[in-house]
Design an enzyme around this catalytic site. Structure first.
Site, PDB file in Angstrom:
ATOM      1  N   ASP A  56     -38.400  -3.428  60.780  1.00 18.96           N
ATOM      2  CA  ASP A  56     -38.069  -2.665  59.576  1.00 18.96           C
ATOM      3  C   ASP A  56     -36.633  -2.158  59.687  1.00 18.96           C
ATOM      4  OD1 ASP A  56     -38.003  -0.949  57.397  1.00 18.96           O
ATOM      5  OD2 ASP A  56     -39.055   0.664  58.459  1.00 18.96           O
ATOM      6  N   ASN A  60     -35.034  -0.400  57.014  1.00 20.18           N
ATOM      7  CA  ASN A  60     -34.695   0.699  56.102  1.00 20.18           C
ATOM      8  C   ASN A  60     -35.605   1.914  56.214  1.00 20.18           C
ATOM      9  OD1 ASN A  60     -37.008  -0.247  54.920  1.00 20.18           O
ATOM     10  ND2 ASN A  60     -36.076  -0.879  52.990  1.00 20.18           N
ATOM     11  N   ASP A 109     -38.865   2.348  55.827  1.00 18.50           N
ATOM     12  CA  ASP A 109     -40.046   2.551  54.969  1.00 18.50           C
ATOM     13  C   ASP A 109     -41.348   2.163  55.671  1.00 18.50           C
ATOM     14  OD1 ASP A 109     -39.939  -0.213  54.956  1.00 18.50           O
ATOM     15  OD2 ASP A 109     -39.864  -0.428  52.770  1.00 18.50           O
ATOM     16  N   ASP A 137     -38.870  -6.190  57.094  1.00 18.20           N
ATOM     17  CA  ASP A 137     -38.141  -6.733  55.955  1.00 18.20           C
ATOM     18  C   ASP A 137     -37.152  -7.813  56.388  1.00 18.20           C
ATOM     19  OD1 ASP A 137     -35.901  -5.220  56.974  1.00 18.20           O
ATOM     20  OD2 ASP A 137     -36.680  -3.467  55.922  1.00 18.20           O
ATOM     21  N   ASP A 147     -51.088 -23.235  53.413  1.00 21.01           N
ATOM     22  CA  ASP A 147     -52.238 -22.382  53.638  1.00 21.01           C
ATOM     23  C   ASP A 147     -53.508 -23.010  53.070  1.00 21.01           C
ATOM     24  OD1 ASP A 147     -53.168 -19.533  54.377  1.00 21.01           O
ATOM     25  OD2 ASP A 147     -53.837 -19.718  52.300  1.00 21.01           O
ATOM     26  N   ASP A 189     -53.713 -14.787  61.939  1.00 22.65           N
ATOM     27  CA  ASP A 189     -55.154 -14.720  61.677  1.00 22.65           C
ATOM     28  C   ASP A 189     -55.994 -14.658  62.951  1.00 22.65           C
ATOM     29  OD1 ASP A 189     -55.040 -14.746  58.910  1.00 22.65           O
ATOM     30  OD2 ASP A 189     -55.092 -16.926  58.776  1.00 22.65           O
TER      31      ASP A 189
END
Length: 562
Positions: free
Chosen positions: A21, A23, A25, A29, A199, A331
């Site tokens: 991350d 930023n 939050d 990202d 997927d 998964d």
């Protein structure tokens, strides 16, 4: 054997939400990924596979897409994305995007329109059916528990969803849907991406009759209806069309995630003559620690069964197609907790598993944190879990089957997808250096001991061992193109096999236990000379390969002249 760049590559999967991350939050990202590209380059990675970054309401962490041509706001902008692609290519690496086209989000504009009326132009973009005798159109069960059908009162019909009810299945029978998908794929490829991980791609073709399932399992639930949609009636027709309209126009890498696929079926998808994909992800080795294929019904994994599965895939595809090699992804539980020993022998067993896998024929995949030996986690409460599949199972087991929550939690600790989704452990600062804010999911508390900063600076770390593994693969064609043969088939503790190319042979010997078994080379095994290639313990190079005692989770690879 035909040489291809994707056969010689090592792939690293990034789960953007949990990677880095930038930023504060609490959500990983794109700028966080850019920040760590040099780390991946140092590891030796060739290809980065990105889990979905598209616009999504995040019912299933981005696998429910509401706009295929927009980047999720939490991750950044399209400009950030384009800069990331350029930075990846600048470092000599490639990028593969996740392609999720069995279903969309129910917030995708196509579905918003589809549910408005039966004569809406988008109605047939999805699979709608009237009810049957006041019930769902069929008794099929969803991957995420409950019915695959959701009633929509606006038109008094049901729509199909193999996954969450917020993930309606696309109707691939509709040529407009297929063309929309092909146009979208082309749009991304024109943005310089290098391929797709597809997927659940082998469930896009369904039996249009949607017949009921009559056989029940031991818990009283109807058996899975997968025979009516796995490798369905038109799957090869659809993928051939995709190849003709899109894939054949680019030098890209394609890998299809495929439910319930067996080698002889996989060959139809990946054979070099008329196959449509480069390789597939199968799940057979991911089910050997589950009873009757039920992921949550735990049993100790059986090394003999693992040998049978892996060897069958290696030999059945030999000279016909190409294997993908993986032990973990977004998964799956962490391999060192699942197949190794994440306590006393965490470092040794992580190195053993990596070596055992990377020395096989196929393209190896490394999931973020695997190169650090990150482990499973035990969250304090079910409230701390986010995984849609986990929460669905918990609710079904407690409410419908009357199980005690304490009886269920060991399965969740062992198998929940959230084990793989805890934030990447970058250093020993707060929140493992993942974020300066509050992480979207709890950090594994062992980040003080297990983190990238420590690993990069330790010459004996799992990270630096993986660097060596990857470098050996680049320098030795035998690891990529050599043929595989199993030895010591019935040994319950040692997995041993060879790779052969010309006059060279590799002997791989891996101890899957905390015991000290004796390895004995089969009688008449041919070799003229040998040298140690790689090992996870110090080995006396003068020691005979005819017979030796293996330490707990020890692996040795010898290079032989024959």
């Amino acid at each position: 054997m035909e040489k291809k760049w994707w056969k010689e590559s090592v792939v690293y999967q990034i789960y953007p939400r949990s990677f880095k991350d930038s930023n504060g939050d609490g959500i990983g990202d794109i700028n966080g990924i850019i920040e760590k590209l040099d780390y991946l380059k140092e590891l030796g990675i060739d290809v980065i596979w990105m889990s979905p970054m598209y616009e999504s309401p995040n019912d299933d962490n981005g696998y429910d897409i509401s706009d295929y041509q927009k980047i999720m706001d939490e991750f950044g902008t399209m400009e950030d994305y384009e800069r990331m692609v350029a930075e990846i290519h600048k470092r000599g690496m490639k990028i593969v995007m996740d392609l999720v086209v069995n279903h969309t989000s129910d917030e995708h504009n196509w579905f918003v329109e589809s549910r408005k009326s039966k004569d809406n132009p988008y109605r047939d973009y999805y699979i709608w059916r009237p009810g049957k005798d006041g019930k769902e159109p069929s008794n099929w069960q969803s991957y995420f528990s409950g019915s695959t059908w959701e009633y929509d009162k606006t038109t008094d019909e049901y729509y199909l969803h193999l996954f969450s009810k917020k993930q309606p299945d696309l109707n691939w029978e509709n040529p407009k849907v297929r063309q929309e998908v092909y146009d979208m794929m082309t749009w991304w490829l024109e943005k310089d991406i290098d391929g797709f991980r597809m997927d659940m791609i082998n469930v896009i073709s369904k039996n249009k009759d949607f017949p009921d399932i009559t056989r029940k399992n031991r818990e009283g639930n109807y058996q899975w209806a997968s025979k009516h949609f796995v490798n369905g009636p038109k799957i090869h027709e659809y993928l051939q069309e995709m190849k003709e309209k899109v894939l054949s126009n680019y030098d890209i890498m394609t890998v299809g995630e495929m439910q319930e696929i067996i080698p002889e079926e996989a060959v139809k998808y990946v054979n070099s003559e008329d196959g449509t994909l480069n390789m597939v992800f199968h799940f057979q080795h991911m089910r050997i620690d589950a009873r009757n294929g039920n992921k949550w019904d735990l049993k100790p994994f059986d090394l003999i069964e693992l040998k049978e599965v892996m060897t069958t895939w290696q030999k059945e595809l030999e000279g016909k197609g190409w294997n993908s090699l993986y032990l973990s992804n977004h998964d799956q539980a962490r391999p060192v907790s699942r197949f190794g020993n994440d306590k006393e022998y965490r470092i040794e067993s992580a190195k053993m598993l990596g070596t055992w896998l990377h020395m096989m024929q196929g393209t190896p995949y490394v999931y973020q944190g695997e190169e650090l030996g990150m482990t499973n986690v035990k969250f304090p409460s079910i409230e701390d879990y986010h995984c849609r599949e986990t929460l669905g199972m918990y609710e079904d087991a407690t409410k419908n089957l009357g199980k005690d929550p304490e009886e269920i939690m060991p399965s969740i600790y062992a198998k929940s997808r959230d084990n793989a989704r805890t934030p990447m452990q970058w250093d020993d600062s707060e929140n493992a250096g993942f974020t300066e804010g509050t992480p979207w999911i709890m950090v594994n508390p062992n980040y003080k001991e297990i983190n990238a900063k420590q690993a990069v600076n330790d010459p004996n770390s799992i990270f630096n061992y993986y660097r060596k593994l990857i470098r050996l693969r680049k320098d030795n064609p035998i690891i990529v193109y050599g043929t595989y043969d199993l030895i010591l088939k019935d040994d319950e503790k040692i997995y041993a096999y060879t790779r052969t190319l010309g006059n060279e042979k590799l002997l791989v010997v891996a101890n899957f236990t905390s015991e000290k078994p004796i390895f004995k080379l089969p009688e008449g095994f041919p070799y003229k000379s040998y040298q140690l290639f790689i090992a996870n313990y110090d080995v006396d190079e003068g020691e005979s390969i005819e017979s030796f005692v293996l330490k707990p989770y020890e692996v040795r690879v010898y290079k032989l002249d024959i």
